[in-house]
Design a protein around this motif. Structure first.
Motif, PDB file in Angstrom:
ATOM      1  N   TYR A  32       0.873  -1.352  -0.259  1.00 26.08           N
ATOM      2  CA  TYR A  32       0.021   0.105  -0.039  1.00 26.08           C
ATOM      3  C   TYR A  32       0.788   1.117  -0.171  1.00 26.08           C
ATOM      4  O   TYR A  32       1.758   1.353   0.872  1.00 26.08           O
ATOM      5  CB  TYR A  32      -0.864   0.032   1.382  1.00 26.08           C
ATOM      6  N   LYS A  35       0.732   8.484   1.091  1.00 28.59           N
ATOM      7  CA  LYS A  35       1.633   9.766   0.510  1.00 28.59           C
ATOM      8  C   LYS A  35       3.295   9.731   0.800  1.00 28.59           C
ATOM      9  O   LYS A  35       3.883  10.240   0.037  1.00 28.59           O
ATOM     10  CB  LYS A  35       0.983  10.829   0.625  1.00 28.59           C
ATOM     11  N   VAL A  36       3.434   9.107   1.960  1.00 24.38           N
ATOM     12  CA  VAL A  36       4.771   9.427   2.455  1.00 24.38           C
ATOM     13  C   VAL A  36       5.387   7.965   2.632  1.00 24.38           C
ATOM     14  O   VAL A  36       6.710   7.857   2.548  1.00 24.38           O
ATOM     15  CB  VAL A  36       4.820  10.242   3.890  1.00 24.38           C
ATOM     16  N   ARG A  37       4.551   6.942   3.054  1.00 24.09           N
ATOM     17  CA  ARG A  37       5.147   5.500   3.385  1.00 24.09           C
ATOM     18  C   ARG A  37       4.769   4.679   2.312  1.00 24.09           C
ATOM     19  O   ARG A  37       3.527   4.579   2.216  1.00 24.09           O
ATOM     20  CB  ARG A  37       4.655   5.274   4.827  1.00 24.09           C
ATOM     21  N   ARG A  47       3.576  -5.619   9.723  1.00 23.50           N
ATOM     22  CA  ARG A  47       3.743  -4.712   8.605  1.00 23.50           C
ATOM     23  C   ARG A  47       5.007  -4.203   8.463  1.00 23.50           C
ATOM     24  O   ARG A  47       5.388  -3.492   9.465  1.00 23.50           O
ATOM     25  CB  ARG A  47       2.411  -3.782   8.886  1.00 23.50           C
ATOM     26  N   HIS A  90       2.110   0.286  17.916  1.00 29.66           N
ATOM     27  CA  HIS A  90       2.500  -0.933  17.115  1.00 29.66           C
ATOM     28  C   HIS A  90       3.621  -1.360  16.847  1.00 29.66           C
ATOM     29  O   HIS A  90       4.001  -2.281  16.011  1.00 29.66           O
ATOM     30  CB  HIS A  90       1.662  -0.408  15.569  1.00 29.66           C
ATOM     31  N   LYS A 103       3.101  -4.116  14.024  1.00 28.88           N
ATOM     32  CA  LYS A 103       1.818  -5.040  14.283  1.00 28.88           C
ATOM     33  C   LYS A 103       0.687  -4.322  13.424  1.00 28.88           C
ATOM     34  O   LYS A 103       0.469  -3.229  13.223  1.00 28.88           O
ATOM     35  CB  LYS A 103       1.251  -4.754  15.790  1.00 28.88           C
ATOM     36  N   CYS A 105      -2.691  -3.906  12.087  1.00 26.51           N
ATOM     37  CA  CYS A 105      -3.896  -3.565  12.744  1.00 26.51           C
ATOM     38  C   CYS A 105      -5.098  -3.101  11.857  1.00 26.51           C
ATOM     39  O   CYS A 105      -4.790  -2.868  10.599  1.00 26.51           O
ATOM     40  CB  CYS A 105      -3.909  -2.284  13.499  1.00 26.51           C
ATOM     41  N   LYS A 162     -11.355   9.969   8.008  1.00 26.60           N
ATOM     42  CA  LYS A 162     -10.084   9.844   7.044  1.00 26.60           C
ATOM     43  C   LYS A 162     -10.563   9.761   5.597  1.00 26.60           C
ATOM     44  O   LYS A 162     -11.363   8.748   5.331  1.00 26.60           O
ATOM     45  CB  LYS A 162      -9.510   8.496   7.489  1.00 26.60           C
ATOM     46  N   GLU A 219      -3.267   8.321  14.632  1.00 21.93           N
ATOM     47  CA  GLU A 219      -3.952   7.228  14.228  1.00 21.93           C
ATOM     48  C   GLU A 219      -4.134   5.987  15.019  1.00 21.93           C
ATOM     49  O   GLU A 219      -3.075   5.926  15.731  1.00 21.93           O
ATOM     50  CB  GLU A 219      -3.667   6.822  12.958  1.00 21.93           C
ATOM     51  N   ASP A 232       0.664   4.208  12.937  1.00 25.38           N
ATOM     52  CA  ASP A 232       1.306   5.254  11.896  1.00 25.38           C
ATOM     53  C   ASP A 232       2.458   5.907  12.477  1.00 25.38           C
ATOM     54  O   ASP A 232       3.315   5.262  13.010  1.00 25.38           O
ATOM     55  CB  ASP A 232       0.109   6.437  11.722  1.00 25.38           C
TER      56      ASP A 232
END
Ligand SMILES: Nc1ncnc2c1ncn2[C@@H]1O[C@H](COP(=O)(O)OP(=O)(O)OP(=O)(O)O)[C@@H](O)[C@H]1O
Ligand SMILES: [Mg+2]
Length: 328
Positions: A32, A35-37, A47, A90, A103, A105, A162, A219, A232
């Protein structure tokens, strides 16, 4: 403090995009691209979040800044560590200066924004609403007589839904969010409680270093055991506004803008060349990119209280090496 020349040396090594091939990752891991990651989902519930050097503002990607990814990733990891006793998060590990293993989520579809000051210039900001006469913002009654950049009586939560890729987020009250049915009351209220706890801790640490945590966005996600945790990033210049405490009061008394180190620098430059968020994006000149990065590094150093020592290896080669342990 890192020299501008050292940052400039990293200009040819910025990390714009990644994919399975360039990172040497198994093709089966869903990607995925935020915009930044760039986010890769491992088959085992982890993840991999690669913080690229992309910069976004006005909900658009504007280009890249040298070293930005590692500054943000390391700063966020530091904050997760500093806040883990007040809010579970996370983080599993930090395998590379610009990658985080987390992790996976189920994200709550709301951004939890906490604000301690009344500021902002965009159409959706709290100051814009207040200056046009509104006295209730996201369900919070605001006192009369505030001026721009004043402190609010207490930090308030102004959640926003969001938006899907490319959309703009919309602020709303707790009641409106719950009425829309996108999140359960229990999850929302737990996230709100954690957001306030994180903000208190963040403001406290910033204050000790001479900075004001003005506002920020969190987030949250639900982990496999059903617990609401922070996901996040936390308290980075991308998600937060910071002002220099030392000059805040005198500047505020003279109605001058506070000294800040955040994305405002790039936003201001874009505004100065006539960009308002729509249409083609003007290319950021290298000197603006270097100065913007210098501010990100300054933020890191001011908050963490240590020199930022950049890793100047070629990022893709380094990432490939550091991530190889994640797959066979
Ligand atoms: N632990 C996690 N589990 C699941 N999703 C996560 C986790 N941490 C972060 N995310 C999500 O990964 C994405 C991070 O990438 P980035 O911040 O670049 O995207 P973004 O452009 O802000 O997001 P979007 O395009 O979804 O609005 C965000 O959509 C964020 O909600
Ligand atoms: Mg994001």
């Amino acid at each position: 403090m890192i020299a501008a020349s050292e940052i400039a040396a990293a200009l040819p090594k910025t990390l714009d995009t990644t994919d399975h091939a360039t990172l040497g990752l198994p093709r089966g891991w869903p990607l995925y691209e935020g915009k930044v990651r760039d986010n890769y989902s491992l088959p085992d519930g982890r993840r991999l979040i690669v913080t690229t050097d992309r910069i976004s503002a006005f909900d658009r990607v504007l280009g890249t800044l040298p070293l930005k990814g590692q500054i943000l990733n390391r700063l966020s990891a530091w904050w997760f560590e500093q806040t883990r006793d007040v809010a579970p998060n996370h983080v599993i590990s930090v395998p590379d200066p610009q990658a985080l293993l987390a992790k996976e989520c189920k994200p709550l579809p709301v951004e939890m924004v906490v604000r301690a000051y009344i500021t902002g210039v965009t159409s959706t900001s709290i100051w814009t609403a207040y200056s046009t006469g509104e006295r209730v913002f996201c369900g919070h009654r605001l006192p009369d007589g505030l001026k721009k950049n004043d402190r609010l009586p207490e930090p308030i939560l102004t959640p926003s839904t969001k938006a899907e890729h490319g959309g703009h987020d919309q602020s709303a009250s707790r009641a409106e969010i719950l009425a829309s049915g996108v999140v359960s009351e229990a999850h929302f209220d737990r996230a709100a409680e954690l957001a306030h706890a994180l903000f208190r801790r963040g403001a406290e640490i910033c204050e000790k270093r001479g900075w004001i945590l003005v506002d920020t966005k969190y987030e949250f996600g639900v982990d496999p055991s059903g617990e609401v945790i922070v996901i996040d990033e936390v308290h980075t210049p991308d998600s937060s506004r910071f002002w220099f405490a030392g000059t805040y009061a005198e500047r505020q008394a003279r109605s001058e803008e506070p000294e800040s180190f955040d994305k405002e620098y790039v936003r201001r430059w874009l505004t100065s060349v006539g960009f308002k968020g729509d249409g083609p994006i003007p290319a950021l000149p290298d000197d603006v990119r270097v100065e913007a990065s210098r501010r990100y590094a300054a933020a890191y150093e001011a908050i963490v209280g240590e020199a930022f020592v950049p890793d100047l290896d070629a990022p893709l080669v380094r990432l490939q090496r550091n991530l190889s342990a994640l797959h066979g």
